[in-house]
Design a protein around this motif. Structure first.
Motif, PDB file in Angstrom:
ATOM      1  N   PRO A 114       1.288 -12.717  -3.276  1.00 45.09           N
ATOM      2  CA  PRO A 114       2.645 -12.114  -3.210  1.00 45.09           C
ATOM      3  C   PRO A 114       2.528 -10.763  -4.089  1.00 45.09           C
ATOM      4  O   PRO A 114       3.372  -9.865  -3.471  1.00 45.09           O
ATOM      5  N   TRP A 115       1.746 -10.490  -5.130  1.00 39.24           N
ATOM      6  CA  TRP A 115       1.840  -9.295  -5.837  1.00 39.24           C
ATOM      7  C   TRP A 115       1.065  -8.366  -4.777  1.00 39.24           C
ATOM      8  O   TRP A 115       1.541  -7.019  -4.907  1.00 39.24           O
ATOM      9  N   TYR A 116       0.249  -8.678  -3.750  1.00 41.13           N
ATOM     10  CA  TYR A 116      -0.490  -7.575  -2.919  1.00 41.13           C
ATOM     11  C   TYR A 116       0.511  -7.231  -2.167  1.00 41.13           C
ATOM     12  O   TYR A 116       0.690  -5.762  -1.710  1.00 41.13           O
ATOM     13  N   GLY A 117       1.437  -7.886  -1.346  1.00 42.71           N
ATOM     14  CA  GLY A 117       2.520  -7.489  -0.538  1.00 42.71           C
ATOM     15  C   GLY A 117       3.352  -6.638  -1.073  1.00 42.71           C
ATOM     16  O   GLY A 117       3.708  -5.548  -0.438  1.00 42.71           O
ATOM     17  N   ARG A 118       3.690  -6.775  -2.275  1.00 45.09           N
ATOM     18  CA  ARG A 118       4.500  -5.927  -3.099  1.00 45.09           C
ATOM     19  C   ARG A 118       3.991  -4.651  -3.485  1.00 45.09           C
ATOM     20  O   ARG A 118       4.668  -3.832  -3.349  1.00 45.09           O
ATOM     21  N   LEU A 119       2.675  -4.851  -3.875  1.00 46.48           N
ATOM     22  CA  LEU A 119       2.117  -3.435  -3.909  1.00 46.48           C
ATOM     23  C   LEU A 119       1.999  -2.468  -2.670  1.00 46.48           C
ATOM     24  O   LEU A 119       2.268  -1.306  -2.606  1.00 46.48           O
ATOM     25  N   VAL A 120       1.713  -3.116  -1.577  1.00 49.19           N
ATOM     26  CA  VAL A 120       1.653  -2.391  -0.339  1.00 49.19           C
ATOM     27  C   VAL A 120       3.086  -2.037  -0.160  1.00 49.19           C
ATOM     28  O   VAL A 120       3.416  -0.568   0.448  1.00 49.19           O
ATOM     29  N   THR A 121       4.094  -2.565  -0.047  1.00 49.56           N
ATOM     30  CA  THR A 121       5.503  -2.224   0.067  1.00 49.56           C
ATOM     31  C   THR A 121       5.717  -0.943  -0.803  1.00 49.56           C
ATOM     32  O   THR A 121       6.346  -0.129  -0.292  1.00 49.56           O
ATOM     33  N   SER A 122       5.263  -1.079  -1.974  1.00 49.34           N
ATOM     34  CA  SER A 122       5.773   0.068  -2.952  1.00 49.34           C
ATOM     35  C   SER A 122       5.182   1.197  -2.603  1.00 49.34           C
ATOM     36  O   SER A 122       5.636   2.260  -2.511  1.00 49.34           O
ATOM     37  N   ILE A 123       3.691   1.196  -2.172  1.00 52.37           N
ATOM     38  CA  ILE A 123       3.104   2.409  -1.761  1.00 52.37           C
ATOM     39  C   ILE A 123       3.764   2.959  -0.434  1.00 52.37           C
ATOM     40  O   ILE A 123       3.814   4.202  -0.498  1.00 52.37           O
ATOM     41  N   GLU A 124       3.868   2.304   0.362  1.00 55.09           N
ATOM     42  CA  GLU A 124       4.850   2.628   1.779  1.00 55.09           C
ATOM     43  C   GLU A 124       6.033   3.289   1.220  1.00 55.09           C
ATOM     44  O   GLU A 124       6.480   4.324   1.627  1.00 55.09           O
ATOM     45  N   ARG A 125       6.838   2.507   0.436  1.00 54.74           N
ATOM     46  CA  ARG A 125       8.068   3.406  -0.091  1.00 54.74           C
ATOM     47  C   ARG A 125       7.834   4.752  -0.447  1.00 54.74           C
ATOM     48  O   ARG A 125       8.710   5.685  -0.089  1.00 54.74           O
ATOM     49  N   HIS A 126       6.782   5.120  -0.916  1.00 52.62           N
ATOM     50  CA  HIS A 126       6.795   6.537  -1.514  1.00 52.62           C
ATOM     51  C   HIS A 126       5.646   7.501  -0.618  1.00 52.62           C
ATOM     52  O   HIS A 126       5.385   8.323  -0.889  1.00 52.62           O
ATOM     53  N   THR A 127       5.309   6.681   0.553  1.00 48.06           N
ATOM     54  CA  THR A 127       4.336   7.678   1.488  1.00 48.06           C
ATOM     55  C   THR A 127       4.961   7.257   3.106  1.00 48.06           C
ATOM     56  O   THR A 127       5.752   8.246   3.410  1.00 48.06           O
ATOM     57  N   VAL A 128       4.710   6.213   3.741  1.00 49.80           N
ATOM     58  CA  VAL A 128       5.259   6.023   5.134  1.00 49.80           C
ATOM     59  C   VAL A 128       5.784   4.638   5.257  1.00 49.80           C
ATOM     60  O   VAL A 128       5.301   3.585   5.370  1.00 49.80           O
TER      61      VAL A 128
END
Length: 302
Positions: free
Chosen positions: A59-73
């Motif tokens: 779950p933490w990895y999914g949240r990390l990817v979502t967070s990175i996307e929120r600030h990029t694409v």
């Protein structure tokens, strides 16, 4: 490209699909069997490792990817999965209408032809890809079992051999037959003159009523930017570093006339080609973003 090696973009796409398959809300949006078959293929080649799948499920990895996307694409990973669903749905619909050949140009690690060839034994499926990628893929698929007799994996360097010439040399391909031609995440890596040559070759090499399914790249739609300046630079630079630079970016109002000049009529109905409207809204996920700088295209041969 070295022998028996997939492109970096193809590997990234496969890993994105594996990530989505481990997100309970988004996994049902993928085409049936697509994630499982791609994972089997990539595990067999070593391009995907068991530890990666365990990581993607955290779950933490999914949240990390979502967070990175929120600030990029925002929605970049999901866009890849919905592209796969779009191509799968549209290909099946075309076969239901009577198309009897499917050609995928630059398939990478995609398994659409491999999966559908088993379901539609009366249809001819052909993949054209760089010899290095195709050799690796053939070896991996044969390791998973016998290839369907109606599936033809052809290695050809389209930088040296034209599409029309390559198809003319294939006994399995019949240019008079209504066909589906798929070029997913391919045209943006061609110069505009080569895109025109591709469209002309598809027109001359397919029968009446054939359909082109592809994706194109844009920085704005109806005057609205699809990504900020910083994100544009990030995307462009990362693709250049991967050896796959963007060469053709569609401008507003450009695509319809280009397709028409080469004998194709585009269906740009929002309910058909807008991925958010077609898939996320009916799934009850209207709040989930999906990037739209790479967009799907449906065009029929007139």
């Amino acid at each position: 490209m070295r022998a028996h090696q997939a492109s970096r973009t193809a590997v990234k796409v496969g890993r994105f699909v594996a990530m989505l398959a481990r997100q309970p809300r988004l996994a049902p949006l993928l085409p049936k069997g697509a994630a499982e078959s791609m994972e089997r293929l990539m595990l067999h080649t070593g391009l995907l490792k068991p530890w990666m799948l365990r990581l993607y499920a955290a779950p933490w990895y999914g949240r990390l990817v979502t967070s990175i996307e929120r600030h990029t694409v925002p929605g970049q990973v999901l866009c890849v999965g919905l592209r796969k669903r779009f191509m799968d749905d549209e290909t099946r619909a075309a076969l239901a209408e009577g198309k009897r050949q499917v050609l995928v140009v630059g398939a990478g690690l995609d398994t659409l032809c491999w999966r559908l060839a088993k379901e539609y034994p009366e249809v001819t499926f052909i993949e054209l890809d760089h010899p290095a990628s195709q050799a690796m893929k053939r070896e991996a698929l044969e390791g998973l079992g016998p290839l369907p007799p109606n599936l033809h994996l052809v290695g050809v360097d389209l930088a040296r051999t034209s599409l029309e010439e390559a198809l003319s040399q294939l006994a399995a391909w019949r240019k008079e037959v209504p066909s589906v031609v798929i070029a997913e995440a391919v045209l943006m890596y061609l110069k505009e003159a080569h895109v025109s040559a591709f469209l002309e070759a598809v027109y001359r090499s397919t029968g009446p009523g054939s359909r082109l399914l592809c994706t194109c790249f844009r920085w704005e739609v109806n005057g609205r930017a699809t990504a900020g300046a910083g994100t544009r630079q990030l995307i462009s630079k990362s693709l250049r570093l991967a050896g796959e630079p963007l060469l053709w970016i569609v401008r507003d109002g450009e695509l319809d006339p280009l397709l028409a000049r080469h004998g194709f009529r585009q269906d740009a109905s929002p309910e058909r080609v807008e991925l958010h409207r077609r898939y996320l809204v009916p799934a009850g996920l209207p709040e989930v973003p999906v990037s739209d700088f790479e967009f799907p295209v449906v065009a029929d041969k007139e």
